[in-house]
Scaffold this motif. Sequence first.
Motif, short mmCIF file in Angstrom:
data_model
loop_
_atom_site.label_atom_id
_atom_site.label_comp_id
_atom_site.label_asym_id
_atom_site.label_seq_id
_atom_site.Cartn_x
_atom_site.Cartn_y
_atom_site.Cartn_z
N ALA A 142 -8.25 2.46 -4.59
CA ALA A 142 -8.07 3.72 -3.86
C ALA A 142 -8.95 3.68 -2.62
O ALA A 142 -10.01 3.05 -2.62
CB ALA A 142 -8.47 4.89 -4.75
N LEU A 143 -8.50 4.33 -1.56
CA LEU A 143 -9.27 4.34 -0.32
C LEU A 143 -9.11 5.69 0.37
O LEU A 143 -7.99 6.20 0.49
CB LEU A 143 -8.82 3.21 0.60
N ALA A 196 -2.52 -3.37 5.53
CA ALA A 196 -2.36 -2.57 4.31
C ALA A 196 -2.95 -1.19 4.61
O ALA A 196 -2.67 -0.62 5.66
CB ALA A 196 -3.00 -3.25 3.12
N SER A 197 -3.81 -0.65 3.73
CA SER A 197 -4.53 0.59 4.05
C SER A 197 -6.02 0.32 4.14
O SER A 197 -6.84 1.17 3.77
CB SER A 197 -4.23 1.68 3.01
N LEU A 198 -6.38 -0.86 4.63
CA LEU A 198 -7.78 -1.22 4.83
C LEU A 198 -8.16 -0.83 6.25
O LEU A 198 -8.03 -1.61 7.20
CB LEU A 198 -7.96 -2.73 4.60
N PHE A 199 -8.63 0.41 6.40
CA PHE A 199 -8.91 0.97 7.73
C PHE A 199 -10.37 0.75 8.13
O PHE A 199 -11.28 1.03 7.35
CB PHE A 199 -8.61 2.47 7.75
N GLN A 255 -2.35 11.79 9.20
CA GLN A 255 -2.64 12.94 8.33
C GLN A 255 -2.61 12.56 6.85
O GLN A 255 -2.55 13.44 5.99
CB GLN A 255 -1.65 14.08 8.59
N TRP A 256 -2.67 11.25 6.55
CA TRP A 256 -2.61 10.82 5.15
C TRP A 256 -3.83 9.95 4.83
O TRP A 256 -3.72 8.73 4.69
CB TRP A 256 -1.33 10.03 4.89
N PRO A 257 -5.01 10.55 4.67
CA PRO A 257 -6.22 9.74 4.47
C PRO A 257 -6.31 9.08 3.10
O PRO A 257 -6.91 8.02 2.97
CB PRO A 257 -7.35 10.74 4.68
N LEU A 258 -5.76 9.70 2.07
CA LEU A 258 -5.87 9.13 0.73
C LEU A 258 -4.79 8.07 0.53
O LEU A 258 -3.60 8.32 0.76
CB LEU A 258 -5.75 10.22 -0.33
N ARG A 259 -5.22 6.90 0.08
CA ARG A 259 -4.32 5.76 -0.02
C ARG A 259 -4.55 4.95 -1.30
O ARG A 259 -5.62 5.01 -1.91
CB ARG A 259 -4.55 4.80 1.16
N ILE A 260 -3.54 4.19 -1.66
CA ILE A 260 -3.68 3.08 -2.61
C ILE A 260 -3.38 1.83 -1.82
O ILE A 260 -2.36 1.75 -1.14
CB ILE A 260 -2.71 3.20 -3.80
N ASP A 274 0.85 -1.19 0.00
CA ASP A 274 0.00 0.00 0.00
C ASP A 274 0.88 1.23 0.00
O ASP A 274 2.10 1.15 0.18
CB ASP A 274 -0.97 0.00 1.19
N GLU A 275 0.25 2.37 -0.22
CA GLU A 275 0.99 3.63 -0.25
C GLU A 275 0.10 4.79 0.13
O GLU A 275 -1.10 4.82 -0.18
CB GLU A 275 1.59 3.85 -1.64
N ARG A 276 0.68 5.75 0.81
CA ARG A 276 0.01 7.03 1.06
C ARG A 276 0.06 7.84 -0.22
O ARG A 276 0.93 7.64 -1.06
CB ARG A 276 0.74 7.77 2.19
N TRP A 277 -0.91 8.76 -0.36
CA TRP A 277 -0.94 9.60 -1.55
C TRP A 277 0.12 10.68 -1.42
O TRP A 277 -0.14 11.85 -1.16
CB TRP A 277 -2.34 10.18 -1.76
N LEU A 278 1.37 10.23 -1.59
CA LEU A 278 2.54 11.07 -1.47
C LEU A 278 3.51 10.72 -2.58
O LEU A 278 3.52 9.59 -3.09
CB LEU A 278 3.25 10.84 -0.12
N SER A 279 4.36 11.66 -2.93
CA SER A 279 5.42 11.37 -3.88
C SER A 279 6.34 10.28 -3.33
O SER A 279 6.61 10.24 -2.12
CB SER A 279 6.24 12.64 -4.14
N PRO A 280 6.85 9.39 -4.18
CA PRO A 280 7.81 8.39 -3.71
C PRO A 280 9.07 8.99 -3.10
O PRO A 280 9.79 8.31 -2.36
CB PRO A 280 8.15 7.60 -4.98
#
Length: 240
Positions: free
Chosen positions: A167-168, A146-149, A178-183, A76-82
């Motif tokens: 997307a979640l 993962a990002s399954l909250f 502080q990172w609600p948007l995820r893959i 999974d990943e936060r909606w942030l630049s790598p």
Amino acid sequence: MNTLDTSDRFTLIRHGDADGWIEAVAAEMAAELNRDIAEFGRARMLLSGGTTPAPIYQALAELDVQWDRVEVSLVDERWLSPQDRDSNAWLVRESFLTRAEGAHFDPLVRVGKPLPECVYSANLQAQHSQRPCLSVIGMGNDGHTASLFPGSKDLTRALESTLPYAALDATGCPGANQWPLRITLTPHGLKQSRQRLLLLRGKQKLEVLKHALESNNPQLYPILNAIDLDGAKLRVHWCD
């Protein structure tokens, strides 16, 4: 021996100390990678971010694996630049990729592309790549993996997806910080891995796992979606 040790839904391996935990998990990961390299000429694995697995990744990079035959992506990943230090991509790069010379990395976030397009690309990549020999996951104190909250408005859609990634939006979920948007990898995506490893540290995590099993509610404790999958049983590596 308690119900966690005797559960037929997963295999719990308790380690006496952190060094033994690190060494054992890294060795198991290397063995899975080498098995696929021997059979297929290449291997693919999916890694999680966070501080818990970082020392294992460091130890893994020192083991005897043909890293130029290994492909790496993320659970999974936060909606942030790598390149952002708070991204899972940055953690994996710093703790593993800089040491495992030659390993190929596929980040989930593509700079300059909107979130839906990144998810589309992640699914396309997953569907046309070699089946992962292993996925490394963690679990939060809220029971997420993962990002399954739990409580996220997109959770049901992600759990029911027939695609590897979704997307979640975890707005309002404390575990997302502080990172609600995820893959995130979906249960469908997770079950594509031949082996799944859950890495836990501390007695509190065992209590969360126990509560999850007692509840038997995969919406309240999404970790259950990683346990009750077809294929090999989840292997849980724990140390205090």
